[in-house]
Design an enzyme around this catalytic site. Structure first.
Site, PDB file in Angstrom:
ATOM      1  N   ASN A  31      33.243  -1.052   9.389  1.00 40.07           N
ATOM      2  CA  ASN A  31      33.574  -0.123  10.473  1.00 40.07           C
ATOM      3  C   ASN A  31      34.011   1.198   9.833  1.00 40.07           C
ATOM      4  OD1 ASN A  31      34.631   1.277  12.620  1.00 40.07           O
ATOM      5  ND2 ASN A  31      36.320  -0.163  13.011  1.00 40.07           N
ATOM      6  N   TRP A  32      33.139   2.187   9.906  1.00 37.43           N
ATOM      7  CA  TRP A  32      33.418   3.456   9.221  1.00 37.43           C
ATOM      8  C   TRP A  32      34.344   4.368  10.021  1.00 37.43           C
ATOM      9  CZ3 TRP A  32      27.895   5.095   7.042  1.00 37.43           C
ATOM     10  CH2 TRP A  32      27.459   4.114   6.145  1.00 37.43           C
ATOM     11  N   LYS A  33      34.649   3.968  11.255  1.00 37.21           N
ATOM     12  CA  LYS A  33      35.566   4.746  12.108  1.00 37.21           C
ATOM     13  C   LYS A  33      35.135   6.230  12.166  1.00 37.21           C
ATOM     14  CE  LYS A  33      39.041   1.316  11.238  1.00 37.21           C
ATOM     15  NZ  LYS A  33      40.454   0.931  11.252  1.00 37.21           N
ATOM     16  N   HIS A  39      37.869  -2.334  20.212  1.00 34.81           N
ATOM     17  CA  HIS A  39      38.642  -2.171  18.974  1.00 34.81           C
ATOM     18  C   HIS A  39      40.064  -1.753  19.344  1.00 34.81           C
ATOM     19  CE1 HIS A  39      40.148  -0.618  15.208  1.00 34.81           C
ATOM     20  NE2 HIS A  39      39.213  -1.338  14.610  1.00 34.81           N
ATOM     21  N   GLU A  42      42.103   0.302  18.152  1.00 30.55           N
ATOM     22  CA  GLU A  42      42.402   1.740  18.190  1.00 30.55           C
ATOM     23  C   GLU A  42      42.018   2.326  19.542  1.00 30.55           C
ATOM     24  OE1 GLU A  42      40.376   2.713  14.526  1.00 30.55           O
ATOM     25  OE2 GLU A  42      42.004   1.773  13.401  1.00 30.55           O
ATOM     26  N   GLU A  71      41.423  -9.147  14.871  1.00 28.63           N
ATOM     27  CA  GLU A  71      42.023  -8.094  14.045  1.00 28.63           C
ATOM     28  C   GLU A  71      43.466  -7.871  14.475  1.00 28.63           C
ATOM     29  OE1 GLU A  71      38.784  -5.295  12.346  1.00 28.63           O
ATOM     30  OE2 GLU A  71      39.265  -4.605  14.357  1.00 28.63           O
ATOM     31  N   GLY A  86      44.512  -1.075   8.603  1.00 27.25           N
ATOM     32  CA  GLY A  86      44.795   0.178   7.903  1.00 27.25           C
ATOM     33  C   GLY A  86      46.182   0.245   7.280  1.00 27.25           C
ATOM     34  N   SER A  98      42.703  -4.811   6.845  1.00 27.21           N
ATOM     35  CA  SER A  98      42.948  -4.590   5.419  1.00 27.21           C
ATOM     36  C   SER A  98      42.242  -5.592   4.503  1.00 27.21           C
ATOM     37  CB  SER A  98      44.451  -4.574   5.130  1.00 27.21           C
ATOM     38  OG  SER A  98      45.082  -3.516   5.827  1.00 27.21           O
TER      39      SER A  98
HETATM   40  P1  PGA Z   1      40.947  -1.838   7.847  1.00 22.89           P
HETATM   41  O1  PGA Z   1      40.279  -1.703   9.316  1.00 22.89           O
HETATM   42  O2  PGA Z   1      40.069  -2.773   7.050  1.00 22.89           O
HETATM   43  O3  PGA Z   1      40.976  -0.450   7.304  1.00 22.89           O
HETATM   44  O4  PGA Z   1      42.297  -2.426   8.048  1.00 22.89           O
HETATM   45  C1  PGA Z   1      39.686  -2.789   9.961  1.00 22.89           C
HETATM   46  C2  PGA Z   1      39.190  -2.401  11.334  1.00 22.89           C
HETATM   47  O5  PGA Z   1      39.885  -1.623  12.016  1.00 22.89           O
HETATM   48  O6  PGA Z   1      38.119  -2.827  11.771  1.00 22.89           O
END
Ligand code: PGA
Length: 251
Positions: free
Chosen positions: A9-11, A95, A97, A167, A173, A212
């Protein structure tokens, strides 16, 4: 046997130049044919990544789609049918976020899941608890509710054409990874909830862990019986690290 999957996931990261470099790095990886590998660039870069990965066995997906499956008057949104048209096969829905920072409700997540499937995309449904919810002992309740909303709306059969990603919000993150045991407990509960409706769907659905994930933690996580791979954020921006995580899933 479920085929493992590792998804990056490159966000909201990347420029035309850095995305080209990352795609080049991915092209050079020696990937196991036993693992499904996917990347989720920003919508802007999807076509560039598809072109850059032509002939390589890496699927490309989007990080979000509109609740409306078909094109129409909805400024700023991208429909699942448009994603399919450019060559996407997967899309993340729900997700954390988006749930936390953009106010996406379970109802909206369910509609996006349905829109994705209506267009032939495979939704990757993200679920997970916050730190406060974990500390209050509510992890399984929260995750079960997020999953249950989609099952209630669309039926368990919808999960025969979907992927689930667990998640924990506190692990995203932050550098804090759930222990393999903590993750396994939730993955097993997700599978059990699906099994209550259909043993066949539960046995077939892939449940990815995200939060992470690094090459160093991946082997142990992916060794757990109900963890079928990973959804990787930060570490997926480095082709070598991502490749090592993909290899961990193939072992
Ligand atoms: P992260 O993100 O590996 O940077 O913790 C995972 C995600 O949000 O899919």
């Amino acid at each position: 046997m479920r085929r493992p999957m590792v998804a990056g996931n490159w966000k909201m990261h990347g420029t035309c130049a850095s995305v080209a470099e990352l795609a080049e790095g991915l092209r050079d990886l020696a990937l196991s044919s036993d693992v499904d590998v996917a990347v989720f660039p920003s919508s802007l870069h999807i076509s560039q990544v598809l072109a850059g990965l032509q002939g390589v066995c890496i699927q490309v997906g989007a990080q979000d789609c509109s609740v409306e499956p078909m094109p129409g008057a909805l400024t700023g949104e991208v429909s699942a049918s448009q994603l399919l048209d450019v060559g996407c096969v997967l899309v993340l829905v729900g997700h954390s976020e988006r749930r936390q920072l953009l106010g996406e409700t379970d109802e909206v997540v369910g509609r996006k899941f349905a829109a994705a499937q209506a267009c032939g995309l495979t939704p990757v449904l993200c679920v997970g608890e916050t730190l406060a919810q974990r500390e209050a002992g509510k992890t399984l309740e929260v995750v079960s509710h997020q999953l249950g909303c989609v099952i209630d709306e669309l039926g368990v059969g919808a999960f025969s054409r979907a992927v689930v990603a667990y998640e924990p919000v506190w692990a995203i993150g932050t550098g804090l990874t759930a222990t393999p045991q903590q993750a396994q407990e939730v993955h097993a509960a997700i599978r059990l909830q699906l099994a209550a409706e259909s043993a066949e769907v539960a046995a077939g659905v892939r449940i990815l862990y995200g939060g992470s994930v690094k090459a160093a933690s991946a082997v142990e996580l992916f060794g757990m019986p109900d963890i079928d791979g990973g959804l990787v954020g930060g570490a997926s921006l480095n082709a070598d690290e991502f490749g090592a995580i993909c290899r961990a899933a193939g072992n």
